[in-house]
Design an enzyme around this catalytic site. Sequence first.
Site, short mmCIF file in Angstrom:
data_model
loop_
_atom_site.label_atom_id
_atom_site.label_comp_id
_atom_site.label_asym_id
_atom_site.label_seq_id
_atom_site.Cartn_x
_atom_site.Cartn_y
_atom_site.Cartn_z
N GLU A 1 -5.30 1.71 2.28
CA GLU A 1 -5.22 0.49 3.09
C GLU A 1 -5.43 0.81 4.55
O GLU A 1 -6.09 0.06 5.28
CB GLU A 1 -3.85 -0.18 2.88
CG GLU A 1 -3.71 -1.57 3.50
CD GLU A 1 -3.19 -1.56 4.92
OE1 GLU A 1 -3.12 -2.64 5.54
OE2 GLU A 1 -2.84 -0.47 5.45
N GLU A 2 -4.88 1.93 5.01
CA GLU A 2 -4.90 2.26 6.43
C GLU A 2 -6.29 2.64 6.95
O GLU A 2 -6.50 2.70 8.16
CB GLU A 2 -3.93 3.40 6.71
CG GLU A 2 -2.46 3.07 6.44
CD GLU A 2 -1.86 2.14 7.47
OE1 GLU A 2 -2.61 1.60 8.30
OE2 GLU A 2 -0.63 1.96 7.44
N ASP B 1 6.01 1.38 6.99
CA ASP B 1 4.66 0.86 6.73
C ASP B 1 3.95 1.84 5.78
O ASP B 1 3.43 2.85 6.24
CB ASP B 1 3.92 0.73 8.05
CG ASP B 1 2.49 0.25 7.90
OD1 ASP B 1 2.13 -0.23 6.82
OD2 ASP B 1 1.72 0.38 8.88
N HIS C 1 0.81 -1.23 0.00
CA HIS C 1 0.00 0.00 0.00
C HIS C 1 0.84 1.27 0.00
O HIS C 1 1.91 1.35 0.59
CB HIS C 1 -1.03 -0.01 1.14
CG HIS C 1 -0.47 0.03 2.54
ND1 HIS C 1 -0.23 1.20 3.20
CD2 HIS C 1 -0.17 -0.97 3.41
CE1 HIS C 1 0.20 0.94 4.43
NE2 HIS C 1 0.26 -0.37 4.58
N HIS D 1 3.36 2.32 13.17
CA HIS D 1 2.44 3.45 13.31
C HIS D 1 2.97 4.53 14.25
O HIS D 1 2.22 5.42 14.66
CB HIS D 1 1.04 2.99 13.75
CG HIS D 1 0.27 2.36 12.64
ND1 HIS D 1 -1.09 2.15 12.69
CD2 HIS D 1 0.65 1.89 11.43
CE1 HIS D 1 -1.50 1.56 11.58
NE2 HIS D 1 -0.46 1.40 10.80
#
Length: 330
Positions: free
Chosen positions: A193-194, A163, A62, A303
Site C-alpha cells: 500500500e505504501e 499505520d 495494509h 510515518h
Amino acid sequence: MDMMTMVQRLTAVYGISGREAAVAEEIRRMAEPYADEIWTDRLGNLICHKKGEGPKMMFAAHLDSIGLIVTHIESAGFLRVAKIGGVRPEKILHSLVRFENGTIGTIASSGTDLGKLSMEDLYVDIGAESREEAEKKVSVGDAAVYMGQPVQTGTTLFSPYLDDRLGCVILLKTMELAADSPNDLYFVFTVQEEVGLCGAHTAAHGIVPDYGIAVDVTCTDDVPGSRHTVSAALGKGAGIKVMDGSLMCHGAVVERLKELAAGHGIPAQPDLMSAGGTDAGPMHISHDGVLAGGISIPCRGIHSPVEMADLGDVDACIRLAAAFASSRLE
C-alpha cells in the site's frame, strides 16, 4: 485475544513494503478461528473469507510498513539509503532501525542544515569500521524498519507502525464481532500500500466486491500549526472518510456509516484529507465500480518512528466496521 496483545505481536514483526510474508503469517494464525477459508494471492495479499448470502463486502487494511533500503556501502562502513514509502528525513533522524536479519543501526546525517535535510544526507551507522565488516551484516538491497515497542498511557497508544498494523487489528476484531453477519465478507490484508496502493488493486480485481471499506490511519487537525488540510481529531471517535487523495467516497457508503454510527451510539467524525491515498482508491475503480469508503483511525505522527492513537477511537472503529459488516445492504 485482547487488543493490546494483538498490537504488540503485529508491530514486532518485520514487514516492510514488498516483504510482508511474516506479518501475513502472524495474522493468519489470529484469523483462523473466524474465517471459513484463508488464502494468499499471487501478489501476497492475505484474504480471509466468511461466507454469506448477502452482498459481497471487502474490508482492507495494509500489512506493509515504510522504511529504508540500502543503496550503497561506503568504505568506512556507513550505509547510504533510499526511502521505501513516505519517509521524511527530518522525522527520522537519530532513530533506531533494524534489518530483517536483526542487524541494528541508527540514522545519522552528513548534512548541516536540518531545515533542508534530504534523503541523500542520511546514512545508517551499524557500528562497522569498514565496507568489508559492514558487508558481513548487510547487503545492498537490504531494508530496515523502525525499532520500538507499543506503550499505553491511559487511553493513549504510542508505537511505531500503527499505520497500518492498527488497521489490521481492527479487521481481526471485526471478523470476531461480525460472526453472524448475513453478508459475504472478505477481510483483505493488503501488500505494498505504501508504494502505490498495489495490493488492494489486485485483490479487488479478484474478489469483485459490491462494497469496499478501507481501514487505515488518518492525519489529525488538532496539533499546533495545523493548516486545516485534514479534519479529524484525536479522541473524537472513528473517522468516516469523505475524501482523500485517491477518491471521493461513494455518497451511499458515507451516509450508511453515519447512520450506523448514530444508531449504535458510536462516536464518529468526518475524515477529509486533501492529499494521500488509501486502499479505498483502487477498490473504488475496480471492474465496473465498487461502492467504496473508509473507516479511519485518527493518528498523530504518521510515518514517524512513534505514532500516536487513542484507544477509544480504535474501539469506535471496531464497532463501526462490525456494524457495517453486519448490516443489511442491497
